[in-house]
Enzyme design. Sequence first.
Site, PDB file in Angstrom:
ATOM      1  N   TYR A  10      97.143  25.606  88.749  1.00  0.00           N
ATOM      2  CA  TYR A  10      97.914  25.766  87.288  1.00  0.00           C
ATOM      3  C   TYR A  10      98.104  26.951  86.783  1.00  0.00           C
ATOM      4  CZ  TYR A  10      97.485  20.713  86.631  1.00  0.00           C
ATOM      5  OH  TYR A  10      97.749  19.315  86.803  1.00  0.00           O
ATOM      6  N   VAL A  11      97.104  27.942  86.757  1.00  0.00           N
ATOM      7  CA  VAL A  11      97.326  29.106  86.298  1.00  0.00           C
ATOM      8  C   VAL A  11      98.197  29.834  87.052  1.00  0.00           C
ATOM      9  CG1 VAL A  11      96.198  31.211  85.747  1.00  0.00           C
ATOM     10  CG2 VAL A  11      95.279  29.331  85.052  1.00  0.00           C
ATOM     11  N   THR A  86      87.537  29.011  90.154  1.00  0.00           N
ATOM     12  CA  THR A  86      86.299  29.559  90.240  1.00  0.00           C
ATOM     13  C   THR A  86      85.446  28.284  89.683  1.00  0.00           C
ATOM     14  OG1 THR A  86      86.926  30.246  87.905  1.00  0.00           O
ATOM     15  CG2 THR A  86      86.963  32.039  89.438  1.00  0.00           C
ATOM     16  N   GLU A 160      96.299  23.210  79.635  1.00  0.00           N
ATOM     17  CA  GLU A 160      97.201  22.261  80.709  1.00  0.00           C
ATOM     18  C   GLU A 160      98.070  21.314  79.609  1.00  0.00           C
ATOM     19  OE1 GLU A 160      95.047  20.622  83.699  1.00  0.00           O
ATOM     20  OE2 GLU A 160      94.196  22.610  84.367  1.00  0.00           O
ATOM     21  N   LYS A 209      86.760  34.577  77.369  1.00  0.00           N
ATOM     22  CA  LYS A 209      87.401  33.336  77.934  1.00  0.00           C
ATOM     23  C   LYS A 209      85.937  32.499  77.684  1.00  0.00           C
ATOM     24  CE  LYS A 209      89.840  30.209  79.167  1.00  0.00           C
ATOM     25  NZ  LYS A 209      91.170  29.684  79.415  1.00  0.00           N
ATOM     26  N   HIS A 216      84.968  26.580  71.242  1.00  0.00           N
ATOM     27  CA  HIS A 216      85.873  25.427  71.147  1.00  0.00           C
ATOM     28  C   HIS A 216      84.911  24.169  71.246  1.00  0.00           C
ATOM     29  CE1 HIS A 216      89.377  28.084  72.647  1.00  0.00           C
ATOM     30  NE2 HIS A 216      89.005  28.380  71.323  1.00  0.00           N
ATOM     31  N   ASN A 224      82.405  16.319  65.488  1.00  0.00           N
ATOM     32  CA  ASN A 224      81.973  14.828  65.791  1.00  0.00           C
ATOM     33  C   ASN A 224      80.715  14.351  65.203  1.00  0.00           C
ATOM     34  OD1 ASN A 224      84.301  14.777  67.221  1.00  0.00           O
ATOM     35  ND2 ASN A 224      83.291  15.096  69.264  1.00  0.00           N
ATOM     36  N   GLY A 264      70.072  33.702  55.511  1.00  0.00           N
ATOM     37  CA  GLY A 264      69.041  33.412  54.387  1.00  0.00           C
ATOM     38  C   GLY A 264      69.534  33.176  53.048  1.00  0.00           C
ATOM     39  N   CYS A 267      71.016  29.145  49.886  1.00  0.00           N
ATOM     40  CA  CYS A 267      71.945  28.144  50.087  1.00  0.00           C
ATOM     41  C   CYS A 267      72.139  27.499  51.221  1.00  0.00           C
ATOM     42  CB  CYS A 267      73.692  28.505  49.234  1.00  0.00           C
ATOM     43  SG  CYS A 267      73.553  28.379  47.661  1.00  0.00           S
TER      44      CYS A 267
HETATM   45  N1  LIG Z   1      93.783  25.281  84.464  1.00  0.00           N
HETATM   46  C1  LIG Z   1      93.534  25.675  83.252  1.00  0.00           C
HETATM   47  O1  LIG Z   1      94.110  25.391  82.170  1.00  0.00           O
HETATM   48  C2  LIG Z   1      93.163  27.176  83.077  1.00  0.00           C
HETATM   49  C3  LIG Z   1      93.357  27.953  82.051  1.00  0.00           C
HETATM   50  C4  LIG Z   1      92.793  29.251  81.849  1.00  0.00           C
HETATM   51  C5  LIG Z   1      91.982  29.791  82.868  1.00  0.00           C
HETATM   52  N2  LIG Z   1      91.807  29.010  83.979  1.00  0.00           N
HETATM   53  C6  LIG Z   1      91.052  29.823  85.195  1.00  0.00           C
HETATM   54  O2  LIG Z   1      92.067  30.195  86.159  1.00  0.00           O
HETATM   55  C7  LIG Z   1      91.571  29.743  87.531  1.00  0.00           C
HETATM   56  C8  LIG Z   1      92.393  29.009  88.349  1.00  0.00           C
HETATM   57  O3  LIG Z   1      92.246  27.839  87.686  1.00  0.00           O
HETATM   58  P1  LIG Z   1      93.740  26.705  88.275  1.00  0.00           P
HETATM   59  O4  LIG Z   1      93.419  25.444  87.305  1.00  0.00           O
HETATM   60  O5  LIG Z   1      94.834  27.311  88.202  1.00  0.00           O
HETATM   61  O6  LIG Z   1      93.261  26.296  89.709  1.00  0.00           O
HETATM   62  P2  LIG Z   1      93.663  25.497  90.576  1.00  0.00           P
HETATM   63  O7  LIG Z   1      92.436  24.864  91.635  1.00  0.00           O
HETATM   64  O8  LIG Z   1      94.618  24.512  90.275  1.00  0.00           O
HETATM   65  O9  LIG Z   1      94.456  26.465  91.671  1.00  0.00           O
HETATM   66  C9  LIG Z   1      93.606  27.512  92.645  1.00  0.00           C
HETATM   67  C10 LIG Z   1      94.946  27.774  93.671  1.00  0.00           C
HETATM   68  O10 LIG Z   1      94.018  28.756  94.235  1.00  0.00           O
HETATM   69  C11 LIG Z   1      94.479  28.702  95.754  1.00  0.00           C
HETATM   70  N3  LIG Z   1      93.407  29.442  96.747  1.00  0.00           N
HETATM   71  C12 LIG Z   1      92.209  29.366  96.847  1.00  0.00           C
HETATM   72  N4  LIG Z   1      91.862  30.399  97.680  1.00  0.00           N
HETATM   73  C13 LIG Z   1      93.074  31.191  97.820  1.00  0.00           C
HETATM   74  C14 LIG Z   1      93.017  32.357  98.676  1.00  0.00           C
HETATM   75  N5  LIG Z   1      92.252  32.796  99.526  1.00  0.00           N
HETATM   76  N6  LIG Z   1      94.211  32.998  98.839  1.00  0.00           N
HETATM   77  C15 LIG Z   1      95.224  32.351  97.915  1.00  0.00           C
HETATM   78  N7  LIG Z   1      95.128  31.097  97.317  1.00  0.00           N
HETATM   79  C16 LIG Z   1      94.033  30.718  97.263  1.00  0.00           C
HETATM   80  C17 LIG Z   1      94.195  27.086  96.023  1.00  0.00           C
HETATM   81  O11 LIG Z   1      94.688  26.421  97.219  1.00  0.00           O
HETATM   82  C18 LIG Z   1      94.675  26.601  94.629  1.00  0.00           C
HETATM   83  O12 LIG Z   1      96.196  26.349  94.819  1.00  0.00           O
HETATM   84  C19 LIG Z   1      90.183  29.548  87.132  1.00  0.00           C
HETATM   85  O13 LIG Z   1      89.159  30.181  87.074  1.00  0.00           O
HETATM   86  C20 LIG Z   1      90.121  28.822  85.873  1.00  0.00           C
HETATM   87  O14 LIG Z   1      88.882  28.539  85.309  1.00  0.00           O
HETATM   88  C21 LIG Z   1      92.274  27.838  84.394  1.00  0.00           C
END
Ligand SMILES: NC(=O)c1ccc[n+]([C@@H]2O[C@H](COP(=O)([O-])OP(=O)(O)OC[C@H]3O[C@@H](n4cnc5c(N)ncnc54)[C@H](O)[C@@H]3O)[C@@H](O)[C@H]2O)c1
Length: 457
Positions: A10-11, A86, A160, A209, A216, A224, A264, A267
Amino acid sequence: MNISIFGLGYVGCVGAACCARLGHHVIGNDISENRVNLINQGKPTIIETDIEELVRSAHDQGLLEATMDHRYAVHNSELSIIAVGTPISREGHLDLSYIYGVARQIGEALADKDEFHIIAIRSTVLPGTSVKVGEIIEEVSGKVRGEDFTVVSNPEFLREGTAVHDYMNPPFTLIGTDSEYAERKFRELYKDIPGEFIAADIEVAEIMKYVNNTYHGLKIAFTNEVGNICKALGIDSHKVMEIFCKDRQLNLSPYYFKPGFAYGGSCLPKDSKALRTLAHDLYVDVPVINAINPSNERQKKNAVDIIESKGQRRIGILGLSFKSGTDDLRCSPIIDVAEILLGKGYEIRIYDKNVRISQTAGINADFITAKLPHLYEIISDDLDTVCEESDVLVVTNKEKEFAEIPARYPHKCIVDLVRQFTELDYDGNYEGISWENININPAQQKKIVRTMIKAEF
Ligand SMILES: NC(=O)c1ccc[n+]([C@@H]2O[C@H](COP(=O)([O-])OP(=O)(O)OC[C@H]3O[C@@H](n4cnc5c(N)ncnc54)[C@H](O)[C@@H]3O)[C@@H](O)[C@H]2O)c1
């Protein structure tokens, strides 16, 4: 700029497409052959609004390619962005093995690269990770951090579903770095992205983050719980929260977002207690709202612990009311601290220019008689006397006159509960209740020692 992005999830995929959209040349790297092939066919690796068109056009313009060869990616870029996953364990521990795996790969590639290289951690990682990544790269490459390469933190704030829009319109761009060169490069990289560009210490950027996302979560859980109380009372919770959000002075504002002492006054403690009791009587479980008071009590205990850790018995409390500019002593949290310390045998002196004990009447007089009957003996309206007769000076509000204390009283211990001082070069010992040591005096210990030294008396 020529950029390599490690991890095409995604990122990484969104970052690669958006960086290419900004005119940079991007090489994506992933261990998944399928993801690499998709990018090389001009297709995104994820489903996301607007991403298909961005990836296709970047690919068609020759601005986006992908490879499984990490050497090729590093050798053909000046900046490598790490965007691998991660995940966390069931117990909540972060698994940084993918990050460290990429660090090793970058290290291998840097071993035979002469130009300076920037490594940016875009994944969400805990403070200290950039140090470890730097060490791995140094070990594998034989190069030196700061001379041959640098590691910066550049956290991602996208959601996302609106990831492309969020990437192009972030609340701000944050770079944690100790390298002016890297900061300049990032300003160039993101020059067409709106919003403030913030350069900060690496660990500030790394923790950001987690602070954001936990807050959030807190907002959602709190809202809620308010909703559940309203439902039990037959009240429209959406109307309540809509009005709540219209208060931009106290509710949705920077107000109250400064780490410091317990709350403190007449209120906050009373009204939050009333809401807790109301929820209890309605049989509505509100764990977040119930947790607020224990957290506030804990902060008072933290103040006591810090004061005790100084190992001195003469304590001067500067400010007794719950905030500056008032003489209201009701529910002033420092009174609880003073009571505990008095009970333990500490010698307490108190100064507060707004609390004229001889003139105290009405509510305040009743309160003092009930809570701190010895107050008449230990309070003084002379700041100098209190400072001279104390070894530890506890600053509890932001009265202007306290700003001079470090200059006038060197060699004491200052315990700052309100961040009265922003930067300090103090001959004595300084500790803030909830922030790092800001005393830059070389003779003083930078690291705050957490072990308790019991006062002997
Ligand atoms: N998804 C979100 O909305 C979002 C938003 C902000 C931050 N993050 C953070 O960004 C990071 C990535 O999230 P994501 O959702 O994109 O993860 P993801 O699982 O969608 O993508 C991770 C990618 O890294 C690849 N990968 C793993 N080991 C590798 C290596 N040695 N060399 C090259 N590629 C490798 C995997 O094959 C995979 O394609 C995480 O730390 C997440 O917490 C995610």
